[in-house]
Design a protein around this motif. Sequence first.
Motif, short mmCIF file in Angstrom:
data_model
loop_
_atom_site.label_atom_id
_atom_site.label_comp_id
_atom_site.label_asym_id
_atom_site.label_seq_id
_atom_site.Cartn_x
_atom_site.Cartn_y
_atom_site.Cartn_z
N LEU A 9 0.80 -1.21 0.06
CA LEU A 9 0.20 -0.09 -0.05
C LEU A 9 0.88 1.24 0.03
CD1 LEU A 9 -2.38 -1.36 2.75
CD2 LEU A 9 -2.83 -1.18 0.16
N VAL A 10 0.82 2.15 -0.92
CA VAL A 10 1.52 3.48 -1.17
C VAL A 10 0.57 4.34 -1.22
CG1 VAL A 10 3.26 2.22 -2.00
CG2 VAL A 10 1.75 3.11 -3.45
N GLU A 11 0.81 5.72 -1.02
CA GLU A 11 -0.06 6.71 -0.88
C GLU A 11 -0.52 7.25 -2.30
OE1 GLU A 11 0.88 10.10 1.59
OE2 GLU A 11 1.82 8.86 3.28
N GLU A 33 5.92 -12.98 -8.68
CA GLU A 33 6.03 -13.20 -6.97
C GLU A 33 4.64 -12.93 -6.24
OE1 GLU A 33 8.96 -10.65 -5.05
OE2 GLU A 33 10.46 -11.08 -6.84
N GLY A 34 3.60 -12.51 -7.15
CA GLY A 34 2.10 -12.14 -6.34
C GLY A 34 2.17 -10.99 -5.67
N VAL A 35 3.00 -10.07 -5.96
CA VAL A 35 3.04 -8.97 -5.49
C VAL A 35 2.34 -7.90 -6.24
CG1 VAL A 35 4.63 -7.14 -4.34
CG2 VAL A 35 5.05 -9.37 -4.17
N ARG A 36 1.46 -7.17 -5.58
CA ARG A 36 0.87 -5.87 -6.19
C ARG A 36 0.92 -4.68 -5.52
NH1 ARG A 36 0.90 -9.29 -9.18
NH2 ARG A 36 -0.52 -10.49 -10.18
N VAL A 37 1.17 -3.58 -6.16
CA VAL A 37 1.62 -2.20 -5.34
C VAL A 37 0.27 -1.42 -5.72
CG1 VAL A 37 2.99 -0.15 -5.50
CG2 VAL A 37 4.02 -2.46 -6.05
N LEU A 38 -0.24 -0.83 -4.82
CA LEU A 38 -1.35 -0.50 -4.78
C LEU A 38 -1.65 1.05 -4.12
CD1 LEU A 38 -4.71 -0.68 -5.43
CD2 LEU A 38 -4.93 -1.44 -3.10
N PRO A 39 -1.85 2.10 -4.99
CA PRO A 39 -1.93 3.42 -4.39
C PRO A 39 -3.22 3.75 -3.90
CG PRO A 39 -1.80 3.52 -7.10
CD PRO A 39 -1.71 1.99 -6.46
N MET A 40 -3.33 4.17 -2.45
CA MET A 40 -4.36 4.52 -1.89
C MET A 40 -5.32 5.64 -2.19
SD MET A 40 -3.43 2.94 1.65
CE MET A 40 -1.73 3.99 1.90
N GLY A 42 -3.87 8.44 -1.00
CA GLY A 42 -3.52 9.27 0.35
C GLY A 42 -3.58 8.36 1.39
N ALA A 43 -2.62 8.62 2.52
CA ALA A 43 -2.70 7.71 3.67
C ALA A 43 -4.03 7.68 4.52
CB ALA A 43 -1.65 8.30 4.67
N THR A 44 -4.77 8.87 4.43
CA THR A 44 -6.07 8.79 5.26
C THR A 44 -7.07 7.61 4.67
OG1 THR A 44 -7.08 10.27 3.43
CG2 THR A 44 -6.22 11.40 5.42
N ASN A 45 -6.51 7.07 3.76
CA ASN A 45 -7.40 5.83 3.28
C ASN A 45 -6.89 4.57 3.72
OD1 ASN A 45 -9.53 7.50 1.76
ND2 ASN A 45 -8.02 7.68 0.09
#
Length: 193
Positions: A9-11, A33-40, A42-45
Amino acid sequence: MRDARTVLLVEGASDLVAVETLAVRRGRDLAGEGVRVLPMGGATNVGHFLELLGPRGRGLRLAGLYDAAEEGFVRRGLDRAGLGTAASAARIAELGFHVCVRDLEDELIRALGTDGVQEVLAAEGDLRSFRLFQRQPAQQGRELTAQLRRFIGTRSGRKEAYARLLVHALDLDRVPRPLDGVLASAAPPADGR
């Protein structure tokens, strides 16, 4: 997201670009590797995503990046999602979430150094624009690091472009600790599952 085992989880989008670029530079195949990078957005989420994807939701392995100013959101989100008590930044890092002092751009600028960042700007043809930007009244008297951070964030798409460029320009022995930490948190488990 269906085949993901781990979600980082990234901002925002520039954080996603930086993580994916470093993964490629380190020879990692995150998708494989089964890894996903997911922008949220913002950190409030973060609480929402931790609930949705964590032990009470999809049960995925989670890690992430956050800015120090947003630590309260991350701490509360981890606690509420049942991922563990997050009493300190060190404990939060043990849970796989790594703090950037100001933000990831600041971490990259400090790791590369202001001269290195200006070399990247020059290579991209942006150094003249940066020099004009520095002359603006709002920039006068500000530290060079702060001017670079602001310049990188002034135009749509520039943060993402420079996230990639700055990570490419880094010596791999000087990668910012939070960026290296989140990627290490996504390493495949020793049992291969």
